[in-house]
Design an enzyme around this catalytic site. Structure first.
Site, PDB file in Angstrom:
ATOM      1  NE  ARG A  54      -1.706  -2.142   2.535  1.00  0.00           N
ATOM      2  CZ  ARG A  54      -1.718  -3.929   2.136  1.00  0.00           C
ATOM      3  NH1 ARG A  54      -3.183  -3.890   1.455  1.00  0.00           N
ATOM      4  NH2 ARG A  54      -0.606  -4.692   2.580  1.00  0.00           N
ATOM      5  CB  THR A  55       3.642   2.469   1.991  1.00  0.00           C
ATOM      6  OG1 THR A  55       2.698   2.553   3.325  1.00  0.00           O
ATOM      7  CG2 THR A  55       4.194   4.357   2.029  1.00  0.00           C
ATOM      8  NE  ARG A 104       7.379   0.805   4.380  1.00  0.00           N
ATOM      9  CZ  ARG A 104       6.452   0.089   4.563  1.00  0.00           C
ATOM     10  NH1 ARG A 104       5.800  -0.787   4.575  1.00  0.00           N
ATOM     11  NH2 ARG A 104       4.893   0.920   5.063  1.00  0.00           N
ATOM     12  CG  HIS A 132       3.981   4.196   8.565  1.00  0.00           C
ATOM     13  ND1 HIS A 132       3.792   4.898   7.973  1.00  0.00           N
ATOM     14  CD2 HIS A 132       3.192   2.727   8.583  1.00  0.00           C
ATOM     15  CE1 HIS A 132       3.480   4.414   6.227  1.00  0.00           C
ATOM     16  NE2 HIS A 132       3.252   3.133   6.846  1.00  0.00           N
TER      17      HIS A 132
HETATM   18  C1  NCD Z   1       1.962  -0.628   7.950  1.00  0.00           C
HETATM   19  C2  NCD Z   1       3.516  -0.654   8.015  1.00  0.00           C
HETATM   20  O1  NCD Z   1       3.935  -1.281   7.214  1.00  0.00           O
HETATM   21  O2  NCD Z   1       3.634  -0.809   8.911  1.00  0.00           O
HETATM   22  N1  NCD Z   1       1.560  -1.387   6.595  1.00  0.00           N
HETATM   23  C3  NCD Z   1       1.208  -0.437   5.510  1.00  0.00           C
HETATM   24  O3  NCD Z   1       2.442   0.497   5.980  1.00  0.00           O
HETATM   25  N2  NCD Z   1       0.202  -0.023   6.034  1.00  0.00           N
HETATM   26  C4  NCD Z   1       1.170  -1.907   9.083  1.00  0.00           C
HETATM   27  C5  NCD Z   1       1.833  -3.518   8.978  1.00  0.00           C
HETATM   28  O4  NCD Z   1       2.877  -3.719   8.115  1.00  0.00           O
HETATM   29  O5  NCD Z   1       1.389  -4.309  10.287  1.00  0.00           O
END
Ligand code: NCD
Length: 304
Positions: A54-55, A104, A132
């Site tokens: 998603r990100t 990330r 985040h």
């Molecule tokens: C989250 C993350 O990467 O911290 N995912 C995201 O970015 N939607 C949550 C997760 O990985 O559980």
């Protein structure tokens, strides 16, 4: 930092007003109030040293919707990291290829370090168990779609020790009036002490619960997270926590009709898929808002 660049590293650095401005811009973009040329000619470097769906994809989609382009670092395995290149060198070089970087990384503090080296704005796409911010803005945006962001009871359930989305969200919620944070975690995965202290120092009421049953009927928001398997130092310890909590329709029968359930996703087995059809299940909607929110963030750091 080599010049006056606008980084977005942590919601802790942002004021209530700055957050609200970003959320208002996101609301405009969500209503298709953009020309598609706001970031014409700009390039976003997407450097993800940890898995992401998603990100990564919503930042990419957001950039493209504003007319910009993406420079993808690809997988760590296909990069010079495997030859031993340091993060600092990768950032120094990449910052000459793009107008902003979204990073990330598994290490807490990586985005802040990158911002000190990069000649372009850095956005934190998640740093280890740290922060985040783009997810948090998306979470706040989703809550605001259903209710006022004040005087509410927010439950956070799951791996509160390693889950950065809860850490980041909890920090952000201290900036709003009268939010009570209810924590529900398996024993050993509670909120880190430094964070609990930070939240109470900021004036937030933080209440730990043994079980979700004892608080479900008082919540306005229930934020569920998965176990952060990749951050457990020991696979045996992870196995002992697996499948210790699960949200079901039977449990939700006791919730307020107005309560909403959020989850940053990916979901593993913390929410029964039968819950997805209930009106309180907002997590897929929440994921969709990620594009508008990240459009607002990219616009903020790269607009002329
Ligand atoms: C989250 C993350 O990467 O911290 N995912 C995201 O970015 N939607 C949550 C997760 O990985 O559980």
């Amino acid at each position: 930092m080599t010049h006056d660049q606008k980084n977005i590293l942590s919601v802790r650095d942002m004021s209530h007003e700055e957050i609200d401005v970003l959320l208002s811009v996101a609301a405009k973009f969500d209503q298709s109030e953009f020309t598609g040329h706001e970031l014409d000619g700009k390039i976003l470097a997407v450097l993800f040293f940890e898995p992401s769906t998603r990100t990564r994809m919503s930042f990419s989609s957001a950039m493209m919707r504003l007319g910009g382009q993406i420079l993808n670092f690809g997988s760590v395995a296909a990069s010079s990291v495997v030859k031993g290149e340091t993060l600092s060198d990768t950032i120094r070089v990449t910052s000459g290829y793009a107008d902003a970087i979204v990073l990330r990384h598994p290490k807490e503090g990586a985005a802040r370090l990158a911002s000190e080296i990069a000649a372009v704005p850095v956005i934190n796409g998640g740093d280890g168990a740290g922060q985040h911010p783009s997810q948090t803005l998306q979470d706040l945006f989703t809550i605001r779609k259903s209710m006022q962001l004040e005087n509410i009871d927010v439950g956070v359930q799951g791996d509160l020790r390693y889950g950065r989305t809860v850490h980041s969200l909890a920090n952000a919620l201290t900036k709003y009036d009268n939010i009570r944070l209810h924590t529900i975690a398996p024993e050993g995965l509670e909120l880190p002490n430094y964070l609990r202290q930070d939240l109470t120092d900021a004036g937030m009421e933080v209440i730990a619960h043994e079980s979700i049953e004892e608080i479900i009927s008082a919540l306005d928001v229930l934020y569920v997270t998965r176990l952060q398997r990749e951050r457990f130092p020991d696979p045996a310890a992870f196995a002992s926590f697996a499948a210790t909590y699960r949200i079901t329709s039977a449990l939700l029968a006791r919730a307020k009709p107005s309560m909403i359930i959020l989850h940053p996703l990916p979901r593993v087995d913390e929410i029964d898929p039968a819950v997805d059809a209930l009106p309180c299940a907002k997590y897929f909607q929440q994921a969709h808002y990620g594009v508008s929110v990240r459009m607002a963030m990219l616009h903020e750091v790269m607009r002329p």
